[in-house]
Scaffold this motif. Structure first.
Motif, PDB file in Angstrom:
ATOM      1  N   ALA A  82      47.288  45.710  42.254  1.00 34.40           N
ATOM      2  CA  ALA A  82      45.840  45.513  42.536  1.00 34.40           C
ATOM      3  C   ALA A  82      45.030  46.729  42.281  1.00 34.40           C
ATOM      4  O   ALA A  82      44.135  46.765  41.788  1.00 34.40           O
ATOM      5  N   LEU A  83      45.637  47.782  42.887  1.00 40.95           N
ATOM      6  CA  LEU A  83      45.006  49.121  42.315  1.00 40.95           C
ATOM      7  C   LEU A  83      44.750  49.564  41.127  1.00 40.95           C
ATOM      8  O   LEU A  83      43.722  49.879  40.630  1.00 40.95           O
ATOM      9  N   ARG A  84      45.848  49.134  40.055  1.00 45.13           N
ATOM     10  CA  ARG A  84      45.768  49.190  38.909  1.00 45.13           C
ATOM     11  C   ARG A  84      44.564  48.541  38.076  1.00 45.13           C
ATOM     12  O   ARG A  84      43.951  49.055  37.522  1.00 45.13           O
ATOM     13  N   LEU A  85      44.485  47.363  38.633  1.00 38.93           N
ATOM     14  CA  LEU A  85      43.510  46.426  38.263  1.00 38.93           C
ATOM     15  C   LEU A  85      42.324  47.016  38.506  1.00 38.93           C
ATOM     16  O   LEU A  85      41.155  46.933  37.514  1.00 38.93           O
ATOM     17  N   VAL A  86      41.910  47.356  39.749  1.00 40.91           N
ATOM     18  CA  VAL A  86      40.641  47.986  39.929  1.00 40.91           C
ATOM     19  C   VAL A  86      40.435  49.253  39.441  1.00 40.91           C
ATOM     20  O   VAL A  86      39.125  49.668  38.912  1.00 40.91           O
ATOM     21  N   ASP A  87      41.355  49.904  39.226  1.00 46.84           N
ATOM     22  CA  ASP A  87      41.149  51.132  38.419  1.00 46.84           C
ATOM     23  C   ASP A  87      40.647  51.025  36.911  1.00 46.84           C
ATOM     24  O   ASP A  87      39.754  51.794  36.329  1.00 46.84           O
ATOM     25  N   GLU A  88      41.262  50.063  36.273  1.00 48.21           N
ATOM     26  CA  GLU A  88      41.026  49.915  34.903  1.00 48.21           C
ATOM     27  C   GLU A  88      39.780  48.987  34.883  1.00 48.21           C
ATOM     28  O   GLU A  88      39.087  48.974  33.731  1.00 48.21           O
ATOM     29  N   GLU A  89      39.394  48.002  35.434  1.00 52.26           N
ATOM     30  CA  GLU A  89      38.327  47.090  35.472  1.00 52.26           C
ATOM     31  C   GLU A  89      37.449  47.021  36.399  1.00 52.26           C
ATOM     32  O   GLU A  89      36.164  46.152  36.487  1.00 52.26           O
ATOM     33  N   GLY A  90      37.714  47.456  37.581  1.00 51.26           N
ATOM     34  CA  GLY A  90      36.489  47.469  38.717  1.00 51.26           C
ATOM     35  C   GLY A  90      36.793  46.421  39.677  1.00 51.26           C
ATOM     36  O   GLY A  90      37.777  45.583  39.671  1.00 51.26           O
ATOM     37  N   LEU A  91      36.377  46.595  40.870  1.00 55.72           N
ATOM     38  CA  LEU A  91      36.618  45.779  42.086  1.00 55.72           C
ATOM     39  C   LEU A  91      35.991  44.208  41.651  1.00 55.72           C
ATOM     40  O   LEU A  91      36.960  43.329  42.032  1.00 55.72           O
ATOM     41  N   ALA A  92      35.162  43.873  40.775  1.00 56.05           N
ATOM     42  CA  ALA A  92      34.874  42.479  40.545  1.00 56.05           C
ATOM     43  C   ALA A  92      36.151  42.030  39.869  1.00 56.05           C
ATOM     44  O   ALA A  92      36.132  40.561  39.676  1.00 56.05           O
ATOM     45  N   ALA A  93      36.903  42.711  39.201  1.00 55.58           N
ATOM     46  CA  ALA A  93      38.081  42.027  38.413  1.00 55.58           C
ATOM     47  C   ALA A  93      39.245  41.653  39.405  1.00 55.58           C
ATOM     48  O   ALA A  93      40.085  40.722  38.879  1.00 55.58           O
ATOM     49  N   LEU A  94      39.276  41.995  40.749  1.00 55.47           N
ATOM     50  CA  LEU A  94      40.187  41.603  41.610  1.00 55.47           C
ATOM     51  C   LEU A  94      40.002  40.338  42.068  1.00 55.47           C
ATOM     52  O   LEU A  94      38.962  40.050  42.838  1.00 55.47           O
ATOM     53  N   SER A  95      40.796  39.682  41.868  1.00 49.74           N
ATOM     54  CA  SER A  95      41.057  37.954  42.338  1.00 49.74           C
ATOM     55  C   SER A  95      42.293  37.466  42.625  1.00 49.74           C
ATOM     56  O   SER A  95      43.207  38.266  41.851  1.00 49.74           O
ATOM     57  N   THR A  96      42.563  36.618  43.295  1.00 48.90           N
ATOM     58  CA  THR A  96      43.882  36.121  43.689  1.00 48.90           C
ATOM     59  C   THR A  96      44.409  35.454  42.455  1.00 48.90           C
ATOM     60  O   THR A  96      45.642  35.945  41.795  1.00 48.90           O
ATOM     61  N   ARG A  97      43.624  35.034  41.557  1.00 53.75           N
ATOM     62  CA  ARG A  97      44.042  34.186  40.338  1.00 53.75           C
ATOM     63  C   ARG A  97      44.380  35.307  39.346  1.00 53.75           C
ATOM     64  O   ARG A  97      45.489  35.411  38.739  1.00 53.75           O
ATOM     65  N   ARG A  98      43.482  36.218  39.250  1.00 58.39           N
ATOM     66  CA  ARG A  98      43.923  37.378  38.325  1.00 58.39           C
ATOM     67  C   ARG A  98      45.024  38.271  38.527  1.00 58.39           C
ATOM     68  O   ARG A  98      46.074  38.620  37.785  1.00 58.39           O
ATOM     69  N   LEU A  99      45.221  38.490  39.939  1.00 54.19           N
ATOM     70  CA  LEU A  99      46.304  39.307  40.390  1.00 54.19           C
ATOM     71  C   LEU A  99      47.716  38.642  40.176  1.00 54.19           C
ATOM     72  O   LEU A  99      48.869  39.214  39.806  1.00 54.19           O
ATOM     73  N   ALA A 100      47.719  37.330  40.401  1.00 51.53           N
ATOM     74  CA  ALA A 100      49.056  36.484  40.255  1.00 51.53           C
ATOM     75  C   ALA A 100      49.444  36.531  38.962  1.00 51.53           C
ATOM     76  O   ALA A 100      50.505  36.777  38.436  1.00 51.53           O
ATOM     77  N   GLY A 101      48.374  36.547  37.934  1.00 56.17           N
ATOM     78  CA  GLY A 101      48.597  36.575  36.603  1.00 56.17           C
ATOM     79  C   GLY A 101      49.400  37.778  36.033  1.00 56.17           C
ATOM     80  O   GLY A 101      50.211  37.891  35.186  1.00 56.17           O
ATOM     81  N   GLU A 102      48.890  38.949  36.647  1.00 56.93           N
ATOM     82  CA  GLU A 102      49.342  40.296  36.365  1.00 56.93           C
ATOM     83  C   GLU A 102      50.620  40.527  36.882  1.00 56.93           C
ATOM     84  O   GLU A 102      51.583  41.243  36.253  1.00 56.93           O
ATOM     85  N   LEU A 103      50.854  39.779  37.980  1.00 59.19           N
ATOM     86  CA  LEU A 103      52.326  39.692  38.546  1.00 59.19           C
ATOM     87  C   LEU A 103      53.385  38.800  38.057  1.00 59.19           C
ATOM     88  O   LEU A 103      54.542  38.838  38.397  1.00 59.19           O
ATOM     89  N   SER A 104      52.725  37.815  37.238  1.00 60.20           N
ATOM     90  CA  SER A 104      53.441  36.667  36.607  1.00 60.20           C
ATOM     91  C   SER A 104      54.137  35.962  37.676  1.00 60.20           C
ATOM     92  O   SER A 104      55.156  35.466  37.893  1.00 60.20           O
ATOM     93  N   VAL A 105      53.350  35.698  39.036  1.00 59.89           N
ATOM     94  CA  VAL A 105      53.597  34.953  39.801  1.00 59.89           C
ATOM     95  C   VAL A 105      52.543  33.660  40.288  1.00 59.89           C
ATOM     96  O   VAL A 105      51.671  33.905  39.654  1.00 59.89           O
ATOM     97  N   SER A 106      52.884  32.801  41.250  1.00 57.81           N
ATOM     98  CA  SER A 106      51.810  31.633  41.319  1.00 57.81           C
ATOM     99  C   SER A 106      50.901  32.338  42.519  1.00 57.81           C
ATOM    100  O   SER A 106      51.271  33.332  43.468  1.00 57.81           O
TER     101      SER A 106
END
Length: 246
Positions: free
Chosen positions: A18-42
């Motif tokens: 989640a922190l890596r996603l926020v660092d790279e793309e900002g707070l708006a990019a953080l969502s359950t769906r996006r994070l799950a995709g980054e982690l390859s989980v449901s």
């Protein structure tokens, strides 16, 4: 048994992603769906670890605060020196993750690392002899200053277009197009200048309050012992005027 294709999901792994996603793309990019995709989980599997997005954000912010060095407190170092070293470490941690600063600036909330930070700063000031009300306000002042300095770059806010700064309109900005080129020096220099000015002012205030205390009994925030060994007396005298700080 065959090894799983992806590492087992846990809170630490989720927070790091989640922190890596926020660092790279900002707070708006953080969502359950996006994070799950980054982690390859449901998506629903994340809720086994964090009930809400706000709970996840709290953990991410607290992880950043956990990077701040607090070892200078409780060592007997003079309070201005301890605050200086802490403020530098605090800014370094925030400057490494500027996109998370708006959430962090809301205050410690229920975040353990943030509460430990507040406790350390407040305790340092009270033990040095500051009354509790004053220590609370100084803690707040330091947090405003550090978080503000890490929120954005001053130098980078000036476009590198010399033609923009027409002398007829902006007679004093003839070199402003060069600021972004020297971003680190400008921004870090501004922080250090502000930090020293702030601490110099607090030292003078501490000395004035100490002089007032020696001249006779005072009330409220004026009750102050001028030296560190009088901290406990000042703590008791000022207990009704403040609470925790930073």
């Amino acid at each position: 048994m065959p090894r799983p294709r992806t590492p087992l999901l846990n809170r630490e792994r989720i927070v790091v992603a989640a922190l890596r996603l926020v660092d790279e793309e900002g707070l708006a990019a953080l969502s359950t769906r996006r994070l799950a995709g980054e982690l390859s989980v449901s998506g629903p599997s994340l809720y086994n670890h964090f009930a809400t997005k706000d709970e996840l954000l709290d953990a991410v912010v607290d992880g950043v605060i956990g990077e701040v060095d607090l070892s200078m407190f409780g060592t007997g170092a003079p309070w201005p020196e301890a605050l200086r070293d802490w403020a530098r470490s605090y800014r370094a941690a925030l400057a490494a993750h500027p996109n998370i600063v708006p959430v962090l600036a809301q205050g410690p909330g229920r975040r353990p690392n943030a509460l430990r930070l507040a406790d350390a700063v407040f305790g340092c000031l009270v033990e040095a002899g500051w009354p509790r009300g004053q220590a609370t306000r100084i803690g707040a002042l330091m947090r405003y200053f550090v978080t503000g300095s890490a929120l954005a770059s001053f130098a980078a806010g000036f476009p590198e277009d010399a033609g923009l700064y027409d002398a007829a309109d902006y007679p004093h900005l003839g070199e402003a197009h060069r600021l972004a080129e020297h971003r680190a020096a400008v921004d870090e220099g501004a922080f250090e200048t502000g930090l020293e000015a702030l601490l110099d002012g607090l030292v003078l205030r501490f000395e004035r309050l100490g002089q007032a205390a020696r001249q006779g009994p005072q009330t409220g925030d004026q009750r102050l012992g001028p030296t560190a060994h009088q901290g406990s007396r000042a703590t008791n005298a000022g207990r009704s005027s403040g609470s925790t700080g930073s």
